[in-house]
Design an enzyme around this catalytic site. Sequence first.
Site, PDB file in Angstrom:
ATOM      1  N   ARG A  16       0.826  -1.214   0.000  1.00 15.41           N
ATOM      2  CA  ARG A  16       0.000   0.000   0.000  1.00 15.41           C
ATOM      3  C   ARG A  16       0.866   1.273   0.000  1.00 15.41           C
ATOM      4  O   ARG A  16       0.514   2.284   0.601  1.00 15.41           O
ATOM      5  CB  ARG A  16      -0.969   0.008   1.182  1.00 15.41           C
ATOM      6  N   LYS A  19      -1.026   4.411  -1.094  1.00 17.46           N
ATOM      7  CA  LYS A  19      -1.944   4.901  -0.057  1.00 17.46           C
ATOM      8  C   LYS A  19      -1.209   5.806   0.926  1.00 17.46           C
ATOM      9  O   LYS A  19      -1.649   6.930   1.207  1.00 17.46           O
ATOM     10  CB  LYS A  19      -2.566   3.717   0.684  1.00 17.46           C
ATOM     11  N   GLU A 493     -17.472   0.991  16.574  1.00 17.80           N
ATOM     12  CA  GLU A 493     -16.794  -0.088  15.856  1.00 17.80           C
ATOM     13  C   GLU A 493     -15.275  -0.062  16.013  1.00 17.80           C
ATOM     14  O   GLU A 493     -14.531  -0.460  15.109  1.00 17.80           O
ATOM     15  CB  GLU A 493     -17.185  -0.075  14.371  1.00 17.80           C
ATOM     16  N   ARG A 524      -8.130   4.596  -0.348  1.00 17.52           N
ATOM     17  CA  ARG A 524      -8.907   3.640   0.446  1.00 17.52           C
ATOM     18  C   ARG A 524      -8.715   2.231  -0.113  1.00 17.52           C
ATOM     19  O   ARG A 524      -8.989   1.970  -1.293  1.00 17.52           O
ATOM     20  CB  ARG A 524     -10.383   4.021   0.424  1.00 17.52           C
ATOM     21  N   TRP A 570     -18.441  -8.180  -1.340  1.00 17.81           N
ATOM     22  CA  TRP A 570     -17.148  -7.613  -0.982  1.00 17.81           C
ATOM     23  C   TRP A 570     -16.146  -8.662  -0.537  1.00 17.81           C
ATOM     24  O   TRP A 570     -15.137  -8.353   0.082  1.00 17.81           O
ATOM     25  CB  TRP A 570     -17.325  -6.533   0.085  1.00 17.81           C
ATOM     26  N   ASP A 608     -26.191  -3.392   7.293  1.00 16.40           N
ATOM     27  CA  ASP A 608     -25.734  -2.625   6.137  1.00 16.40           C
ATOM     28  C   ASP A 608     -25.734  -3.471   4.872  1.00 16.40           C
ATOM     29  O   ASP A 608     -25.164  -4.570   4.852  1.00 16.40           O
ATOM     30  CB  ASP A 608     -24.315  -2.100   6.379  1.00 16.40           C
ATOM     31  N   ASP A 665     -38.945  -3.421  -1.145  1.00 16.28           N
ATOM     32  CA  ASP A 665     -39.330  -4.788  -0.803  1.00 16.28           C
ATOM     33  C   ASP A 665     -38.460  -5.382   0.299  1.00 16.28           C
ATOM     34  O   ASP A 665     -38.845  -6.358   0.943  1.00 16.28           O
ATOM     35  CB  ASP A 665     -39.260  -5.670  -2.057  1.00 16.28           C
ATOM     36  N   GLU A 674     -26.549   7.501   0.557  1.00 13.58           N
ATOM     37  CA  GLU A 674     -25.652   8.591   0.162  1.00 13.58           C
ATOM     38  C   GLU A 674     -26.404   9.555  -0.735  1.00 13.58           C
ATOM     39  O   GLU A 674     -27.000   9.148  -1.722  1.00 13.58           O
ATOM     40  CB  GLU A 674     -24.441   8.027  -0.589  1.00 13.58           C
ATOM     41  N   HIS A 703     -16.386  11.211   2.592  1.00 12.46           N
ATOM     42  CA  HIS A 703     -15.220  10.908   1.775  1.00 12.46           C
ATOM     43  C   HIS A 703     -14.413  12.155   1.450  1.00 12.46           C
ATOM     44  O   HIS A 703     -13.433  12.088   0.721  1.00 12.46           O
ATOM     45  CB  HIS A 703     -15.650  10.200   0.489  1.00 12.46           C
TER      46      HIS A 703
END
Length: 764
Positions: A16, A19, A493, A524, A570, A608, A665, A674, A703
């Site tokens: 990374r 990043k 969390e 990210r 994911w 979620d 539904d 969002e 973000h």
Amino acid sequence: MVTTHNLGFPRIGAKRELKFALEAYWKGQNSRDALITTGADLRARHWRDQAALDLVPVGDFSFYDQVLDMSFTLGNLPERVRGFHGDALDNYFRVARGRSAAGNDGHAGCCGGVAAGEMTKWFDTNYHYIVPEFDAHTSFTLDASRLLEQVAEARALGVAAKPVIVGPVTYLALGKAKDGSDRLSLLPRLLPVYAELLRTLAGQGVEWVQIDEPILVTDLDAAWVEAFTQAYAALKDNGVNLLLATYFGELRENLTLAASLPVQGIHLDAINARQEVEALIRAVRDDRVISLGVVNGRNIWKTDLTAALDWLEPVARHLGKRLWIAPSCSLLHVPVDLAGERKLDEDLKPWLAFAVQKLTEIEVLATALRRGRDAVAAELAANTEAIAARRASARVNNPAVKAATTGINAAMGQRNSGFAIRAARQQARLNLPLYPTTTIGSFPQTREIRLSRSAFKAGTLDLQAYQQAMRQEIERSVREQEVLGLDVLVHGEAERNDMVEYFGEQLDGFTFTQAGWVQSYGSRCVKPPILFGDISRPRAMTVDWIIYAQSLTAKPMKGMLTGPVTILNWSFVRDDQPRSLSCYQLALALRAEVLDLERAGIGIIQIDEAALREGLPLRRSQWGEYLAWAVESFRITANGVADDTQIHTHMCYSEFNDIIAAIADMDADVITIETSRSDMELLNAFDSFNYPNQIGPGVYDIHSPNIPTEAQIIDLMTKAARRIPAERLWVNPDCGLKTRQWNEVVPALASMVNAARTLRTQGA
């Protein structure tokens, strides 16, 4: 007889590196030159990783997003960033995230940040791109500097460069006309700039350009079909050979269109469209290259090389030197290198292939096609052994889980009462005000949290000390929310590394990498779990943490779970059974967690489903089947509770106006979405659809480092109230706050709470 190439390589770095360089630059801790050097080093390393290929992609590296790169190449900058001080890189980051680097914003004193560009998902992947912005007066001007610099770098290193660009029709299709004008009316202005770009590349000695047009695997109306014909008539004969790249699905009715375009080669995703190979060969002229994506660029399982050769060898004999082979799509969607995994489950590791290993698979296939299978007999034998071991493994199949899945019935997906009855019972229990305020779940993952987690994993912090550290962070989150005056609290969390990985670590059927990072957007990254077998829940996963958080406050505390569809979408998912079956297994495991939370006295549970739309097939004809099992999986998870237990769900950065009936539904009591980057545009769906339940349109773009004002939030909620009755509206951020800093979060949430109080006064 066969040419090897790649469509794109992961840009973030095996550790990374990009990043960390980006975030240091944005914080003002590192210079622009240092960032640029990191980019150059990564490109050089990644080109070396691809050195065995005949052609190597160039221009696939980006400091944020390849679609945003194309916007800047085409000179399509939003009006709000024009005239700012600083160079192109400053403006680039302003569009991407609302600000450039700390200390580099010449207008910071008078203007602050700007509105960041809208972000949404790249087709049906978890990669986010910055949406191009158009209006009736949009013009285009070529700036090829970024691409030319990378081509020069590659040449200096002896790389056989194949520049990669987003094609003109896909570029227009991915964008939005802010004034409602017709995007296709811009095509005559756009094509000369593309033609100039191709001529410029030809002038630098480039022979092949990969021009990505993935919208060819979607449903196109007559106007967009004509746009392809118009576009490629204008782009032929500009001095380079064009490889038209399609991926993520089948061409279907667009196969004839693609085959008729005046390009020198076509790439077909032979993982998702294997059955179209023969038809494409018949349809194209016999002087065209056909590139086949023969290795899955979106999943991490080893390719069955023997099976691939069985169907590929006759194709190679027929096409000869016209055959190119590659991964199915860019390798952006998989981790960089399996060799860096030192602690991965040794039983499972031989089953896997990351980006570097996938390119090795391409080379093995190419060698077999050029010299015969005997030339790679050892490699094929090892591959066959790994494939067979996976199929036979007892760790993959759990008869008890399979039996439980067959026991699913329709009643498991039904609430006891309709929404109106439930809402009254929930309000009697919760006693919430008009415009109740909450957050989506996570709070900043501070340096202290990360250090504690690292020490615990390294064995230098014992379990009891780690849990105590996390409780302290939970208490901090609860106290901050109480001071701010939020109505429904979350525990923050602190104990969770990632909203999917955290749950996968506690479910049987998953395994994990140590460095299997994949870019989601900008800096990210996520480390997707590997779903390799049948799924079950050995024990409760969240209950103790939520009970502790509730013990700290008299206000309602939300239990926080990630839904089955999002965990599925994911993760790197097993490819030996239908995705729907894995999703039902997840639903049963999470249903047990929901019921345990309810038994523990938790009155609000958020499940979620950020990735529900992301898994939507690219063809409308396949939507019904997917939505049926996806929505049913959510309902199985959520609907075993009593009427006075309030079920929330959250969806972020997904255009779901066209599936709003399926969203309804799901029958969640509250849905949060969002909307801030789109200026409440996503709520247009409610103009024609009477959404029956409660909704929280996000008013804080998490973000971006920009802090919303009370007035901005009131403006957004006022727009929302024109479509949805105020008594059914919640006030909340767009998404979780884990990537932000406390010094940003506190004032932003203060604005949000104050806005809600003002709105209540106005409503009274």
